[in-house]
Structure formats: structure tokens, C-alpha cells
Scaffold this active site. Structure first.
Site, PDB file in Angstrom:
ATOM      1  N   LYS A   1       0.930   1.506  -3.890  1.00 19.38           N
ATOM      2  CA  LYS A   1       1.307   1.622  -5.303  1.00 19.38           C
ATOM      3  C   LYS A   1       0.079   1.876  -6.190  1.00 19.38           C
ATOM      4  O   LYS A   1       0.104   2.738  -7.065  1.00 19.38           O
ATOM      5  CB  LYS A   1       2.023   0.350  -5.779  1.00 19.38           C
TER       6      LYS A   1
ATOM      7  N   ARG B   1      -8.383  -3.212   3.184  1.00 20.33           N
ATOM      8  CA  ARG B   1      -8.570  -2.706   1.809  1.00 20.33           C
ATOM      9  C   ARG B   1      -9.905  -3.170   1.219  1.00 20.33           C
ATOM     10  O   ARG B   1     -10.330  -4.301   1.412  1.00 20.33           O
ATOM     11  CB  ARG B   1      -7.427  -3.202   0.923  1.00 20.33           C
TER      12      ARG B   1
ATOM     13  N   ARG C   1     -10.472  -8.378  -1.507  1.00 21.31           N
ATOM     14  CA  ARG C   1      -9.715  -9.364  -2.273  1.00 21.31           C
ATOM     15  C   ARG C   1      -9.512 -10.638  -1.459  1.00 21.31           C
ATOM     16  O   ARG C   1      -9.291 -10.581  -0.262  1.00 21.31           O
ATOM     17  CB  ARG C   1      -8.345  -8.780  -2.663  1.00 21.31           C
TER      18      ARG C   1
ATOM     19  N   ARG D   1       2.434 -12.940   1.740  1.00 19.97           N
ATOM     20  CA  ARG D   1       2.848 -12.120   0.590  1.00 19.97           C
ATOM     21  C   ARG D   1       3.992 -11.179   0.973  1.00 19.97           C
ATOM     22  O   ARG D   1       4.892 -10.928   0.173  1.00 19.97           O
ATOM     23  CB  ARG D   1       1.640 -11.315   0.073  1.00 19.97           C
TER      24      ARG D   1
HETATM   25  P1  ADP Z   1      -0.622  -1.632  -3.210  1.00 20.92           P
HETATM   26  O1  ADP Z   1      -1.131  -1.352  -4.613  1.00 20.92           O
HETATM   27  O2  ADP Z   1       0.787  -1.183  -3.009  1.00 20.92           O
HETATM   28  O3  ADP Z   1      -0.836  -3.053  -2.779  1.00 20.92           O
HETATM   29  P2  ADP Z   1      -2.890   0.035  -2.373  1.00 20.92           P
HETATM   30  O4  ADP Z   1      -2.699   1.320  -3.126  1.00 20.92           O
HETATM   31  O5  ADP Z   1      -3.946  -0.878  -2.866  1.00 20.92           O
HETATM   32  O6  ADP Z   1      -1.473  -0.735  -2.206  1.00 20.92           O
HETATM   33  O7  ADP Z   1      -3.167   0.444  -0.844  1.00 20.92           O
HETATM   34  C1  ADP Z   1      -3.376  -0.572   0.146  1.00 20.92           C
HETATM   35  C2  ADP Z   1      -4.413  -0.073   1.155  1.00 20.92           C
HETATM   36  O8  ADP Z   1      -3.872   1.004   1.901  1.00 20.92           O
HETATM   37  C3  ADP Z   1      -5.707   0.452   0.526  1.00 20.92           C
HETATM   38  O9  ADP Z   1      -6.768   0.098   1.373  1.00 20.92           O
HETATM   39  C4  ADP Z   1      -5.499   1.963   0.484  1.00 20.92           C
HETATM   40  O10 ADP Z   1      -6.736   2.669   0.559  1.00 20.92           O
HETATM   41  C5  ADP Z   1      -4.645   2.189   1.713  1.00 20.92           C
HETATM   42  N1  ADP Z   1      -3.675   3.291   1.547  1.00 20.92           N
HETATM   43  C6  ADP Z   1      -2.978   3.612   0.420  1.00 20.92           C
HETATM   44  N2  ADP Z   1      -2.139   4.653   0.665  1.00 20.92           N
HETATM   45  C7  ADP Z   1      -2.302   4.971   1.972  1.00 20.92           C
HETATM   46  C8  ADP Z   1      -1.711   5.950   2.853  1.00 20.92           C
HETATM   47  N3  ADP Z   1      -0.775   6.801   2.394  1.00 20.92           N
HETATM   48  N4  ADP Z   1      -2.116   5.978   4.135  1.00 20.92           N
HETATM   49  C9  ADP Z   1      -3.054   5.103   4.593  1.00 20.92           C
HETATM   50  N5  ADP Z   1      -3.654   4.169   3.835  1.00 20.92           N
HETATM   51  C10 ADP Z   1      -3.274   4.092   2.550  1.00 20.92           C
HETATM   52  P1  AMP Z   2      -0.794  -7.491  -6.333  1.00 19.56           P
HETATM   53  O1  AMP Z   2      -2.126  -7.100  -6.912  1.00 19.56           O
HETATM   54  O2  AMP Z   2       0.341  -6.718  -6.932  1.00 19.56           O
HETATM   55  O3  AMP Z   2      -0.804  -7.458  -4.823  1.00 19.56           O
HETATM   56  O4  AMP Z   2      -0.551  -9.007  -6.772  1.00 19.56           O
HETATM   57  C1  AMP Z   2      -1.438 -10.038  -6.360  1.00 19.56           C
HETATM   58  C2  AMP Z   2      -0.829 -11.397  -6.669  1.00 19.56           C
HETATM   59  O5  AMP Z   2      -0.650 -11.557  -8.096  1.00 19.56           O
HETATM   60  C3  AMP Z   2       0.564 -11.657  -6.092  1.00 19.56           C
HETATM   61  O6  AMP Z   2       0.491 -12.103  -4.742  1.00 19.56           O
HETATM   62  C4  AMP Z   2       1.090 -12.736  -7.037  1.00 19.56           C
HETATM   63  O7  AMP Z   2       0.511 -14.003  -6.765  1.00 19.56           O
HETATM   64  C5  AMP Z   2       0.545 -12.285  -8.385  1.00 19.56           C
HETATM   65  N1  AMP Z   2       1.479 -11.369  -9.078  1.00 19.56           N
HETATM   66  C6  AMP Z   2       1.288 -10.042  -9.371  1.00 19.56           C
HETATM   67  N2  AMP Z   2       2.345  -9.542 -10.020  1.00 19.56           N
HETATM   68  C7  AMP Z   2       3.244 -10.556 -10.140  1.00 19.56           C
HETATM   69  C8  AMP Z   2       4.553 -10.654 -10.690  1.00 19.56           C
HETATM   70  N3  AMP Z   2       5.173  -9.601 -11.245  1.00 19.56           N
HETATM   71  N4  AMP Z   2       5.170 -11.873 -10.639  1.00 19.56           N
HETATM   72  C9  AMP Z   2       4.571 -12.926 -10.086  1.00 19.56           C
HETATM   73  N5  AMP Z   2       3.351 -12.892  -9.530  1.00 19.56           N
HETATM   74  C10 AMP Z   2       2.683 -11.728  -9.559  1.00 19.56           C
END
Ligand code: ADP
Ligand code: AMP
Length: 212
Positions: free
Chosen positions: A16, A126, A159, A170
């Protein structure tokens, strides 16, 4: 579409954030992400709510959801200030979905579909730039120089919640609380389902096709 209101759904690690950055670049919208907003406020005192923990950070480090009262307020302020936006990380349960419906209208709802073991591989590898927020992966999308952001030269960090144990927690929390949100938008007939296991460029192509 001018100043679109886009919601991007998907499990933790689905891509995302990666695709949101492209939406920001392409459409000039704002990236509203509750995860980033909460990470910047991990130590905020929420003891007045009298809930399980006294700061957002404690919920986040456990992989649990931060209470709705806290998150809803963040989203309301951010959406009021944004012209167009891509909303990432919210809503994560039914009550947040109802709240979102009461404060804004959506033009598109995207869903990035990725299976669990791939999510775990993505989350544990990541790396994020502490300066500009760009996201990398040690194997799938490595920076040119390990530990250094290609875009701004900032330091990359892992992270605290991207350990395997917390990643799995998660994903479990997602299945219980957020998968029904995806079903809600699917039942409403507005969900655009995208195969999130393609390369980032292929995923982006599908997103652009869906929006244009
Ligand atoms: P989210 O915001 O949904 O948690 P991220 O965009 O941070 O996910 O992506 C999670 C990890 O996967 C990151 O390390 C990113 O570089 C990698 N990633 C994102 N899209 C792809 C893809 N299409 N194929 C492989 N790795 C990906
Ligand atoms: P994310 O960066 O989206 O992976 O979120 C990291 C963490 O932030 C999650 O595991 C939750 O603890 C908290 N968080 C993010 N968005 C929300 C939401 N909409 N509602 C509740 N907790 C959230």
C-alpha cells in the site's frame, strides 16, 4: 480524475505504501497514512481514555490496533486538510468504516491481494528511509548502497514491528478486524481487486488502468 479520493486496502506488507507514493506523484494527491501519523506520535499520552495501554506505541509494538478514538481524530483532521488523497492504513475495522463514511466520499477503493507467506517475507525484509519515508526491501527492492536511501541519501531503518513474530500477529489482527472491511466494499460493488503479487510496476499499471 482530478483531486481523487482514493482508498487503498490490503494486509500489512501488501504494498500500500509503495503504490501510494506513486499515486501521490501521478495525481498530486496527499498520502494520508495512519501508520506514519501514529509512528510520529508513539509517545502521545492517551491515559485519559483509560484503556489497555497509555500510549499508541504500546499498541503498535504489540501489533494490536490503536483505539478508534485516537485514529478517527487523526484521519478527520488529515482529510479536512487534503484536497485529493490516497488513504492508506484506515479503516481497519467496522466502526472506523462507519466513521469514514460519515466524514467523506470515496471515488475509488483499491484492494491489493497478497497471500500470507509473501506478506511475512515482505514485512521482515522491509527497510524505510528515516528522512523521506521511501520504502525498500533487502531482496525485492534493494537500495543501490545498503542502508542508504537512493532518493535522498537518508539512513534506512527497520521498523520495530517488522519482526516475524509481530508481523504474524499483525496479519492475524488484519484477518480478524480488517478482512471484513474488504468484504464490506466488495459487497457494495465498489472494490477494485488487484493482484498484489505482481512486480511493483505491474501493480502500478493495474492501478492506473483502474483509475483512468
Ligand atoms: P504496506 O504499506 O502495505 O505495509 P509496503 O508498501 O511498505 O506495504 O511494502 C512492504 C514491503 O514489500 C516493502 O519492503 C516493499 O519494498 C516490498 N514490496 C512492495 N510492493 C512489492 C511488490 N509488488 N513485490 C515485491 N515486494 C514489494
Ligand atoms: P501500518 O503502518 O499501517 O502497518 O500500521 C502500523 C501500526 O499502527 C498498526 O499495527 C497499528 O498498531 C497502528 N495503526 C495504523 N493504522 C491504524 C488504524 N486505522 N487503526 C488502528 N491502529 C492503526
Amino acid at each position: 480524475m482530478s483531486n481523487p479520493h482514493v482508498l487503498i486496502l490490503g494486509a500489512p506488507g501488501a504494498g500500500k505504501g509503495t503504490q501510494s507514493r506513486r499515486l501521490v506523484e501521478h495525481f498530486g494527491v496527499e498520502h494520508v497514512t495512519t501508520g506514519d501519523a501514529l509512528r510520529a506520535n508513539k509517545q502521545m499520552d492517551i491515559s485519559h481514555l483509560d484503556l489497555a495501554y497509555d500510549t499508541p506505541g504500546e499498541y503498535m509494538d504489540a501489533g494490536e490496533l490503536v483505539p478508534d478514538e485516537v485514529v478517527n481524530e487523526i484521519v478527520k483532521t488529515a482529510l479536512e486538510d487534503a484536497d485529493g488523497y490516497v488513504l492508506d492504513g484506515y479503516p481497519r475495522n467496522e466502526s472506523q468504516t462507519e466513521y469514514l463514511d460519515s466524514i467523506t466520499d470515496l471515488d475509488a477503493v483499491l484492494y491489493l491481494d497478497v497471500e500470507e507467506e509473501e506478506l511475512v517475507r515482505r514485512l521482515t525484509g522491509r527497510r524505510v528511509c528515516e528522512n523521506c519515508g521511501a520504502t525498500y526491501h533487502v531482496d525485492f527492492n534493494p537500495p543501490e548502497e545498503p542502508g542508504v536511501c537512493d532518493e535522498c541519501g537518508g539512513d534506512l531503518y527497520q521498523r520495530e514491528d517488522d519482526t516475524e513474530e509481530t508481523a504474524r500477529e499483525r496479519i492475524q489482527v488484519y484477518e480478524e478486524n480488517t478482512a471484513p472491511v474488504v468484504e464490506y466494499f466488495r459487497d457494495a460493488g465498489v472494490l477494485v481487486e488487484i493482484d498484489g503479487e505482481q512486480t511493483p510496476d505491474e501493480v502500478w499499471e493495474d492501478i492506473r488502468d483502474a483509475l483512468e
